[in-house]
Design a protein around this motif. Structure first.
Motif, PDB file in Angstrom:
ATOM      1  N   PRO A 111       9.152  79.744  41.114  1.00  0.00           N
ATOM      2  CA  PRO A 111      10.503  80.236  40.793  1.00  0.00           C
ATOM      3  C   PRO A 111      11.558  79.141  40.650  1.00  0.00           C
ATOM      4  N   ASN A 112      11.284  77.943  41.164  1.00  0.00           N
ATOM      5  CA  ASN A 112      12.289  76.870  41.083  1.00  0.00           C
ATOM      6  C   ASN A 112      12.102  75.953  39.881  1.00  0.00           C
ATOM      7  N   SER A 113      11.146  76.265  39.022  1.00  0.00           N
ATOM      8  CA  SER A 113      10.883  75.378  37.880  1.00  0.00           C
ATOM      9  C   SER A 113      11.938  75.569  36.783  1.00  0.00           C
ATOM     10  N   PHE A 114      12.093  74.541  35.951  1.00  0.00           N
ATOM     11  CA  PHE A 114      12.882  74.692  34.726  1.00  0.00           C
ATOM     12  C   PHE A 114      12.068  75.570  33.776  1.00  0.00           C
ATOM     13  N   ILE A 115      12.755  76.481  33.064  1.00  0.00           N
ATOM     14  CA  ILE A 115      12.060  77.394  32.145  1.00  0.00           C
ATOM     15  C   ILE A 115      12.637  77.202  30.748  1.00  0.00           C
ATOM     16  N   LEU A 116      11.781  76.819  29.803  1.00  0.00           N
ATOM     17  CA  LEU A 116      12.206  76.591  28.419  1.00  0.00           C
ATOM     18  C   LEU A 116      11.565  77.641  27.536  1.00  0.00           C
ATOM     19  N   LYS A 143      18.630  76.759  35.321  1.00  0.00           N
ATOM     20  CA  LYS A 143      17.252  76.336  35.048  1.00  0.00           C
ATOM     21  C   LYS A 143      16.583  77.126  33.917  1.00  0.00           C
ATOM     22  N   LEU A 144      17.334  78.015  33.264  1.00  0.00           N
ATOM     23  CA  LEU A 144      16.773  78.803  32.152  1.00  0.00           C
ATOM     24  C   LEU A 144      17.417  78.363  30.843  1.00  0.00           C
ATOM     25  N   PHE A 145      16.571  77.974  29.887  1.00  0.00           N
ATOM     26  CA  PHE A 145      17.064  77.451  28.601  1.00  0.00           C
ATOM     27  C   PHE A 145      16.354  78.132  27.430  1.00  0.00           C
ATOM     28  N   GLY A 146      17.138  78.535  26.436  1.00  0.00           N
ATOM     29  CA  GLY A 146      16.553  78.914  25.159  1.00  0.00           C
ATOM     30  C   GLY A 146      16.554  77.661  24.291  1.00  0.00           C
ATOM     31  N   VAL A 147      15.397  77.309  23.750  1.00  0.00           N
ATOM     32  CA  VAL A 147      15.294  76.061  22.984  1.00  0.00           C
ATOM     33  C   VAL A 147      15.750  76.303  21.543  1.00  0.00           C
ATOM     34  N   THR A 148      16.908  75.750  21.213  1.00  0.00           N
ATOM     35  CA  THR A 148      17.456  75.876  19.846  1.00  0.00           C
ATOM     36  C   THR A 148      17.445  74.512  19.144  1.00  0.00           C
ATOM     37  N   THR A 149      16.702  73.584  19.715  1.00  0.00           N
ATOM     38  CA  THR A 149      16.716  72.197  19.212  1.00  0.00           C
ATOM     39  C   THR A 149      16.207  72.082  17.783  1.00  0.00           C
ATOM     40  N   PHE A 256      20.581  77.464  24.392  1.00  0.00           N
ATOM     41  CA  PHE A 256      20.999  78.863  24.529  1.00  0.00           C
ATOM     42  C   PHE A 256      20.891  79.247  26.006  1.00  0.00           C
ATOM     43  N   VAL A 257      22.051  79.413  26.657  1.00  0.00           N
ATOM     44  CA  VAL A 257      22.063  79.604  28.108  1.00  0.00           C
ATOM     45  C   VAL A 257      22.898  80.823  28.497  1.00  0.00           C
ATOM     46  N   TYR A 258      22.750  81.205  29.783  1.00  0.00           N
ATOM     47  CA  TYR A 258      23.568  82.273  30.365  1.00  0.00           C
ATOM     48  C   TYR A 258      24.878  81.636  30.825  1.00  0.00           C
ATOM     49  N   LEU A 259      25.922  81.802  30.029  1.00  0.00           N
ATOM     50  CA  LEU A 259      27.177  81.069  30.224  1.00  0.00           C
ATOM     51  C   LEU A 259      27.853  81.297  31.576  1.00  0.00           C
ATOM     52  N   PRO A 260      27.926  82.568  32.081  1.00  0.00           N
ATOM     53  CA  PRO A 260      28.656  82.772  33.336  1.00  0.00           C
ATOM     54  C   PRO A 260      28.064  82.003  34.516  1.00  0.00           C
ATOM     55  N   GLY A 261      26.812  81.569  34.405  1.00  0.00           N
ATOM     56  CA  GLY A 261      26.171  80.873  35.522  1.00  0.00           C
ATOM     57  C   GLY A 261      26.287  79.360  35.463  1.00  0.00           C
ATOM     58  N   ILE A 262      27.033  78.851  34.464  1.00  0.00           N
ATOM     59  CA  ILE A 262      27.094  77.395  34.276  1.00  0.00           C
ATOM     60  C   ILE A 262      28.544  76.939  34.264  1.00  0.00           C
ATOM     61  N   ASP A 263      28.812  75.843  34.919  1.00  0.00           N
ATOM     62  CA  ASP A 263      30.152  75.280  34.977  1.00  0.00           C
ATOM     63  C   ASP A 263      30.718  75.128  33.562  1.00  0.00           C
ATOM     64  N   GLY A 264      31.893  75.687  33.337  1.00  0.00           N
ATOM     65  CA  GLY A 264      32.523  75.600  32.020  1.00  0.00           C
ATOM     66  C   GLY A 264      32.109  76.722  31.074  1.00  0.00           C
ATOM     67  N   GLY A 265      31.121  77.503  31.463  1.00  0.00           N
ATOM     68  CA  GLY A 265      30.606  78.544  30.570  1.00  0.00           C
ATOM     69  C   GLY A 265      31.450  79.804  30.508  1.00  0.00           C
ATOM     70  N   ASP A 266      32.170  80.100  31.596  1.00  0.00           N
ATOM     71  CA  ASP A 266      32.958  81.337  31.652  1.00  0.00           C
ATOM     72  C   ASP A 266      33.966  81.447  30.520  1.00  0.00           C
ATOM     73  N   GLY A 284      21.399  67.628  33.887  1.00  0.00           N
ATOM     74  CA  GLY A 284      21.378  66.767  35.069  1.00  0.00           C
ATOM     75  C   GLY A 284      20.238  67.144  35.989  1.00  0.00           C
ATOM     76  N   GLN A 285      20.307  66.680  37.216  1.00  0.00           N
ATOM     77  CA  GLN A 285      19.210  66.896  38.149  1.00  0.00           C
ATOM     78  C   GLN A 285      18.999  68.360  38.487  1.00  0.00           C
ATOM     79  N   SER A 286      20.085  69.153  38.428  1.00  0.00           N
ATOM     80  CA  SER A 286      19.942  70.581  38.735  1.00  0.00           C
ATOM     81  C   SER A 286      19.673  71.419  37.477  1.00  0.00           C
ATOM     82  N   GLY A 287      19.653  70.760  36.307  1.00  0.00           N
ATOM     83  CA  GLY A 287      19.437  71.490  35.048  1.00  0.00           C
ATOM     84  C   GLY A 287      20.682  71.489  34.193  1.00  0.00           C
ATOM     85  N   ALA A 288      21.179  72.700  33.866  1.00  0.00           N
ATOM     86  CA  ALA A 288      22.387  72.820  33.029  1.00  0.00           C
ATOM     87  C   ALA A 288      23.607  72.613  33.915  1.00  0.00           C
ATOM     88  N   GLU A 289      24.228  71.453  33.830  1.00  0.00           N
ATOM     89  CA  GLU A 289      25.315  71.144  34.770  1.00  0.00           C
ATOM     90  C   GLU A 289      26.689  71.498  34.233  1.00  0.00           C
TER      91      GLU A 289
END
Length: 333
Positions: A111-116, A143-149, A256-266, A284-289
């Motif tokens: 459950p603590n892994s990064f998920i792409l 730690k959850l990312f939609g890959v739009t690269t 592509f991320v869940y904005l309310p859970g990330i600093d600056g996303g709200d 960063g080290q925690s993922g989407a910082e």
């Protein structure tokens, strides 16, 4: 020690993606999982003289548990590919169930892994992943990312004809919104170094970035979709995330991320009315910082593109959330 897992490793994206992961000096252990052929893919890759120790698993004998246990990063290209005449939306019913099953495994075993999430349609599969993780009580938006690269890679590549830049990846172009058709918005006005797009070429260039996948499906004449370029893009994002997680600073990637859970996303969520949106994110080290808001500095044309993107995205996101909250009845056999 970094353990990476590719879920859907035997497919058209999964195999080249696994190859790139096996060759990466950032990965110490690589586990492959799929419903067919995984031990063979792992055996083939195991002959490559690189750092990563490799293993391949099928569903039998607790394969998913063995693959996922101890994982630091899970990359999900699993699902069926797009066929000619098929929209990303057509893929939804099949791929939604596949992604949900894999996310349940991640929730249980790592459950603590990064998920792409690469599996299409990303606009819906990322909300499915988030809702599934919420139900399991282990959702970490960082730690959850939609890959739009791939959209970013296409924008860099297609604009090369105009810039003449020898290495297209040296031109940084934010691509925001979602990951299908009109939800993809390349912000050429924010390119670094600056790019001057001739007016008569702008619409065609935007269209090509938005519908580049169709170009590949057509060229492959029914024999597949964008697998190699997607594998490259998926690996590029994974590699940058791993570098950031190891302490390298200043790495910013659209995702592509869940904005309310990330600093600056709200603020971006309020402005767009979408909880999920692809924006440049500092990793960063925690993922989407930190999410960067690119919306304040757009041209009139880009504003119109963003409005169209938001309209399409809202329905896509809702569809994903609804799939988990009110699951469709099982198909009749």
């Amino acid at each position: 020690m970094v353990k990476a897992v590719v879920l859907g490793a035997s497919g058209g994206i999964g195999q080249p993606l696994s190859l790139l992961c096996k060759a990466s000096p950032l990965i110490d252990e690589l586990a492959l999982y799929d419903v067919v052929n995984t031990p063979g893919v792992a055996a083939d890759l195991s002959h490559i003289s690189s750092i990563a120790k490799i293993s391949g698993y099928l569903p039998k004998d607790d394969g998913m548990k063995h693959a996922l246990t101890g994982a630091d990063i899970c990359i999900i290209p699993a699902g069926i590919p797009r066929k000619p005449g098929m929209t990303r939306d057509d893929l939804f019913k099949i791929n939604a169930g596949i992604v949900q099953g894999l996310i349940k495994g991640i929730a249980e075993f790592c459950p603590n892994s990064f998920i792409l999430v690469i599996s299409n349609p990303v606009n819906s599969t990322v909300p499915i992943a988030a809702e599934t993780l919420k139900q399991a009580g282990v959702f970490n938006p960082k730690k959850l990312f939609g890959v739009t690269t791939l959209d970013v890679v296409r924008a860099e590549t297609f604009v090369q004809d105009i810039t003449g830049e020898r290495d297209p990846s040296k031109t940084v172009i934010p691509v925001i919104g979602g990951h299908s058709g009109e939800t993809i918005v390349p912000l050429f006005s924010q390119a670094k170094p600056t790019v001057e797009i001739p007016q008569d070429k702008y619409d065609d260039l935007v269209h090509r970035v938005q519908f580049g996948g169709d170009e590949v499906v057509k060229a492959k004449d029914g024999a597949g979709s964008a697998t190699l370029s997607m594998a490259y893009a998926g690996f590029r994002f994974a590699e940058r995330l791993l570098k950031a997680s190891k302490g390298e600073s200043g790495i910013v990637e659209p995702t592509f991320v869940y904005l309310p859970g990330i600093d600056g996303g709200d603020a971006i969520a309020k402005e767009t009315g979408c909880d999920y949106f692809s924006v440049p994110v500092e990793l960063g080290q925690s993922g989407a910082e930190k999410a960067t808001n690119p919306l304040g500095n757009v041209t009139e044309k880009e504003k119109q593109l963003i409005e169209a993107a938001i309209k399409g995205l809202k329905g896509n996101i809702e569809k994903g959330v609804e799939f988990v909250k009110n699951p469709p009845p099982p198909a009749q056999k």
